[in-house]
Design an enzyme around this catalytic site. Structure first.
Site, PDB file in Angstrom:
ATOM      1  N   HIS A  41      -6.013 -90.115   8.976  1.00 44.20           N
ATOM      2  CA  HIS A  41      -4.325 -89.770   9.276  1.00 44.20           C
ATOM      3  C   HIS A  41      -3.700 -88.651   9.583  1.00 44.20           C
ATOM      4  O   HIS A  41      -3.202 -88.522  10.250  1.00 44.20           O
ATOM      5  CB  HIS A  41      -3.783 -90.563   8.033  1.00 44.20           C
ATOM      6  N   ASP A  94      -0.739 -88.828   2.586  1.00 40.77           N
ATOM      7  CA  ASP A  94      -1.914 -88.423   2.763  1.00 40.77           C
ATOM      8  C   ASP A  94      -2.700 -87.062   2.533  1.00 40.77           C
ATOM      9  O   ASP A  94      -3.689 -86.895   2.131  1.00 40.77           O
ATOM     10  CB  ASP A  94      -2.622 -89.077   4.253  1.00 40.77           C
TER      11      ASP A  94
END
Length: 358
Positions: free
Chosen positions: A201, A296
């Protein structure tokens, strides 16, 4: 068997899907979100949420609310479907309302999330609770239209563990009727290191920032992960595998995970992403200020690098992405993220960490 009472905390796309799926299986479920506008919208649908795509169901949600206390009251299983960077604050709030015997499942907890959530709840509430975490979101989804969630991906298997660890099999069996994908993980460290979101990500989001900020909408995986971006992900993934090995953990590589979760293979990571049919419908976000970075990086890359630092394993590719995120977002994710200090592991040796979380 009497249906279990559920609460779903977080009414984003994933929370809507889970609430609908749980309700469609005959379980009473409360859906809670802190945003009144989100709650009003779901209430305007009459609490009815349809799921189409890889999962097909129609769920009627009897209670949609902003009231956390009301949502979790009497719930036997509480599914947390918020971003991981909000877990600490949520645990602090939930401590006032949790009840002995409740099971809380993080979807997902990301790296370090399980122990952070459990320790916070236990120390603040004194209640006998069980906290579990899945390795990643089981379902990938987007809103198709009001009241309709499009499930674009459904993983075939998903690692799962609880704390206390001895409760893992029992809780997995409780959830099996709705989530048969769950597979007991070998250890908490195995879950912590198998953080695939941190691998796939942040880097593609940041290196495609120019396209995003010019208003371009593109296929996040098929177009955003080019051969050179895939090589960056391979370098990060190799570091993650090396960190795991330092702790005696056999970490699943991205290639292995794609094969297990999606039955997709290729000669290299670029080919794997190109060959994954489930990823083709996933579009890029409209801004880089989204959970692919804000969640993330501090809850994935930062603790992974922290584990690496404690074991003397260099992580230059992951460190570079953290530094890039800090510069581009104007943040200090190394300070705000999940450090070993925040996980209660500061100063611990590799052997001591393995003993606590292995």
């Amino acid at each position: 068997m009497k249906p279990l009472q559920y609460a779903v905390i977080g009414a984003g796309n994933g929370g809507k899907l889970l609430a609908s799926l749980i309700a469609s299986k005959g379980h009473p479920v409360a859906l809670m979100d802190r945003d009144p506008a989100v709650v009003r919208e779901i209430q305007s649908w009459g609490g009815s949420i349809q799921v189409v795509g890889r999962v097909e169901c129609q769920g009627q949600i009897p209670l949609v609310t902003t009231d956390l206390a009301r949502a979790v009251s009497g719930a036997e299983i509480i599914m947390v479907v918020t971003t991981a960077d909000s877990h600490y604050d949520l645990a602090c709030q939930m401590a006032e309302y949790v009840e002995d015997g409740q099971v809380i499942v993080l979807n997902p907890g990301q790296t370090g999330g399980l122990m952070e959530f459990y320790n916070t709840l236990r120390s603040r509430s004194g209640k006998e609770i069980v906290v579990g975490t899945v390795q990643d979101l089981i379902y990938g989804c987007r809103m198709k239209e009001p009241g309709v969630v499009n499930c674009i991906a459904a993983k075939k298997v998903m690692d799962f563990i609880t704390y206390p660890v001895g409760e893992t099999d029992r809780v997995a069996q409780l959830l099996a009727g709705i989530f048969p994908q769950l597979r007991p993980a070998k250890s908490i460290l195995a879950i912590d290191f198998d953080n695939m979101s941190a691998m796939i990500h942040p880097a593609p989001t940041l290196v495609n920032a120019g396209r995003t900020e010019c208003g371009e909408i593109f296929s996040y995986y098929a177009e955003g992960i080019t051969p050179s971006v895939a090589r960056l992900l391979e370098a990060m993934d190799a570091e993650r595998v090396a960190v795991g090995a330092a702790y005696g953990v056999k970490v699943t590589s991205l290639m292995e995970w794609q094969a297990a979760a999606y039955d997709v293979t290729g000669e290299n990571l670029y080919q794997v992403f190109q060959n994954n049919p489930y990823y083709r419908a996933a579009q890029s976000e409209k801004t880089i200020d989204n959970r692919y970075v804000t969640e993330d990086v501090p809850c994935g890359l930062v603790p992974l690098c922290e584990y690496g630092r404690a074991a003397g394993v260099p992580t230059p590719a992951m460190d570079a992405v953290i530094s890039l995120a800090n510069a581009m977002m104007g943040k200090d994710y190394r300070a705000s993220g999940r450090t070993l200090e925040k996980l209660g592991l500061a100063g611990c040796s590799v052997e001591e960490i393995r003993e606590k979380l292995g």
